[in-house]
Design a protein around this motif. Structure first.
Motif: not given
Length: 438
Positions: A230-236, A253-264, A284-290
Motif C-alpha cells: 500500500x505504501x508503494x501504491x500510494x507513492x505511485x 488482489x488477484x494473487x492474494x485476495x486480502x481485505x487490506x488490498x481491497x480497502x486501499x 466482497x468484503x461488505x458482509x464481513x464482520x467488524x
C-alpha cells in the motif's frame, strides 16, 4: 465547547466556564483567547479551576503564562520537586514547557532519566524538532535502537525498544542524513532485525518520501508485501502514476485476495471519482464482520454527501453489515434526511427501533439533519431527557441561540446523576459486556 467556538460564541463559552464550572469551556476559551493575544482574559478564565486544585488547570495556566512571555512565572508555577522528577508524566509536561520557552537543553536533561520509556523517546524527538539538537537526540536513542537489534539477534521480542529504530531514522532524516537513515533501516529490514511492523512501514515511507521507488518496489515482493505494497501504491499515485498504482493493487488482489488490498484500492478509486469501480472492488468484503467489513470506510467518507451515500447503500451489490445491521439502517436514514426526505428516514428508524436508546431523539436528529431546526428543537423540548437536552443544545447553537443553548444543556451534576441511575451492566473478566451492546 467545540460547537460554541466553531460558531464564534467565545464570550458564551467564557461565561459557561465562569457560571457553570464547565472545564472544557474554560480550556477551549483560554486557548482561543491566547490565539488572539488576550492572555489576561485567558488567565481570568482559568483561575477558578486553579483555585479548586485542578492539576490540568494549573498546567494550562503555566502554558498561558509562557505564551504571554512570562516564562519564569510559568516555570516556577509547575517546577517539579524531587518527587515530581520521578514522574514520567510530570517530566514530559515540564520538558514541553521548557522547550517552548527555548530552554531545550534543560528539557532534554529532564527526560534523560526516563528515556528508556517508548513514549518519552517520542516526546524527546518531538520537543527537539527544529531545535538543532539532533546529534544529542541520536546519542540518546542509539542504545535503544541497538537493544532492539540485539533482541532480534537473540530471538527475543523486547517491545520496550520497538520504536527506537524508526525514531532514529526520523532524526537522521531531519538532520539531512536521509541516505544514512535509508541505509541503516534497510540493513535492519534485510536482516530481520526489527520488532514492530511500524519499523517496516517507516522504512517504506522513508523510501517513498525520497523518490526511491525502485527500492520500495523490491520491498513489496517478499514476505512483507501486505505491509509495504500500500505504501508503494500510494507513492505511485502521488507521483501521477495512477493507472500503474491501480494495476499493482489489482495484481495483488488477484494473487492474494486480502481485505487490506481491497480497502486501499477501493478508497483510492472513490477519491478518484470512480464510485462504481470502488464499490465493485470492496463488495466482497461488505458482509464481513467488524474491522474486515469494507462498506464502512466508504460510508464514513460520505457523511457530508448524502446523495452519494444513498447511492452506495442502494447499490445492488451492497450486502447487510453482518452482525451490525443497525449501522446500515442508521446510515440510510441519515442519507435520506440529508436529502430532505425526513418521513422516509423516520420510517427506516421506526422499522428498526432496537438499536436506539430513544427513537424520539433519533427522529429529532433526522429533522435537524434535514435542516428543519425549529421542528427538531420543538420535539427535543417535549422529550426533556438528559439526552434530548444535549441534542437540543446543538440545535440551538446552530440556530444562533448560544446563550439559550447553554442554559438548557444538562449540568455536570445532572449528567452524573443520570449515569448513576443506569443499571450496571454485567461484564466478563476482560471488561466487556456479557450482553449486547458489547
Amino acid at each position: 465547547m467545540t460547537l460554541l467556538l466553531e460558531h464564534g460564541h467565545l464570550d458564551v463559552a467564557v461565561r459557561a466556564a465562569r457560571e457553570r464550572g464547565e472545564w472544557f469551556c474554560a480550556e477551549g476559551a483560554a486557548e482561543e483567547l491566547c490565539r488572539s493575544g488576550e492572555f489576561g482574559r485567558a488567565l481570568e478564565t482559568m483561575e477558578p479551576f486553579v483555585a479548586a486544585g485542578w492539576r490540568a488547570a494549573l498546567w494550562a495556566k503555566a502554558e498561558i503564562l509562557s505564551r504571554a512571555g512570562r516564562t519564569d512565572e510559568a516555570l516556577d508555577l509547575v517546577r517539579p520537586d524531587e518527587q515530581g522528577r520521578a514522574s514520567q508524566f510530570v517530566c514530559r509536561d515540564f520538558a514541553e514547557l521548557l522547550a517552548g520557552a527555548g530552554r531545550v537543553d534543560e528539557a532534554v536533561d529532564l527526560l534523560v532519566p526516563h528515556v528508556g520509556e517508548s513514549w518519552i523517546r517520542t516526546a524527546l524527538v518531538e520537543i527537539t524538532e527544529g531545535r538543532d539538537r539532533d546529534e544529542r537526540v541520536l546519542e540518546l536513542i542509539a542504545p535503544h535502537a541497538e537493544a532492539a537489534r540485539r533482541s532480534r539477534d537473540e530471538g527475543l521480542w523486547d517491545y520496550g525498544c520497538s520504536d527506537a529504530q524508526e525514531l532514529q531514522a526520523r532524526v537522521l532524516e531531519r538532520a539531512g542524513r536521509a541516505d544514512e537513515a535509508i541505509r541503516v533501516l534497510g540493513e535492519d529490514i534485510a536482516r530481520r532485525r526489527f520488532l514492530s511492523e511500524n519499523t517496516l512501514v517507516a522504512h517504506a515511507e522513508l523510501l517513498a518520501r525520497h523518490g526511491r521507488l525502485d527500492e520500495l518496489r523490491e520491498l513489496t515482493t517478499g514476505r512483507d508485501a501486505r505491509t509495504t505494497l500500500p505504501v508503494y501504491a500510494r507513492a505511485l499515485w502521488d507521483h501521477g502514476r495512477v493507472r500503474e498504482a491501480e494495476a499493482v493493487m489489482r495484481d495483488a488482489i488477484a494473487a492474494d485476495d486480502w481485505d487490506g488490498y481491497r480497502a486501499w484500492l477501493s478508497s483510492a478509486l472513490w477519491r478518484d471519482g470512480r464510485p462504481d469501480d470502488a464499490i465493485a472492488v470492496a463488495e466482497p468484503g461488505f458482509s464481513r464482520y467488524d474491522c474486515s467489513n469494507l462498506l464502512a470506510p466508504l460510508v464514513y467518507a460520505l457523511f457530508d454527501r448524502p446523495e452519494e451515500l444513498l447511492h452506495l447503500l442502494e447499490h445492488p451489490l451492497t450486502a447487510p453489515h453482518h452482525g451490525h445491521e443497525e449501522f446500515q439502517h442508521w446510515w440510510r436514514a441519515f442519507a435520506l434526511a440529508g436529502l430532505g426526505r425526513v418521513e422516509e428516514a423516520v420510517a427506516v428508524v421506526e422499522a428498526h427501533p432496537d438499536p436506539w436508546t430513544d427513537p424520539r431523539v433519533v427522529r429529532a436528529g433526522l429533522l435537524g439533519t434535514a435542516g428543519r431546526l425549529a421542528d427538531a428543537a420543538a420535539e427535543l423540548r417535549d422529550i426533556g431527557t438528559i439526552e434530548a437536552r444535549e441534542e437540543l443544545f446543538e440545535v440551538l447553537v446552530l440556530q444562533g441561540r448560544a446563550a439559550e443553548a447553554v442554559a438548557v444543556h444538562p449540568t455536570v451534576a445532572e449528567q452524573r446523576a443520570a449515569e448513576a441511575e443506569t443499571a450496571p451492566v454485567p461484564r466478563r473478566e476482560d471488561g466487556y459486556s456479557v450482553e449486547p451492546p458489547f
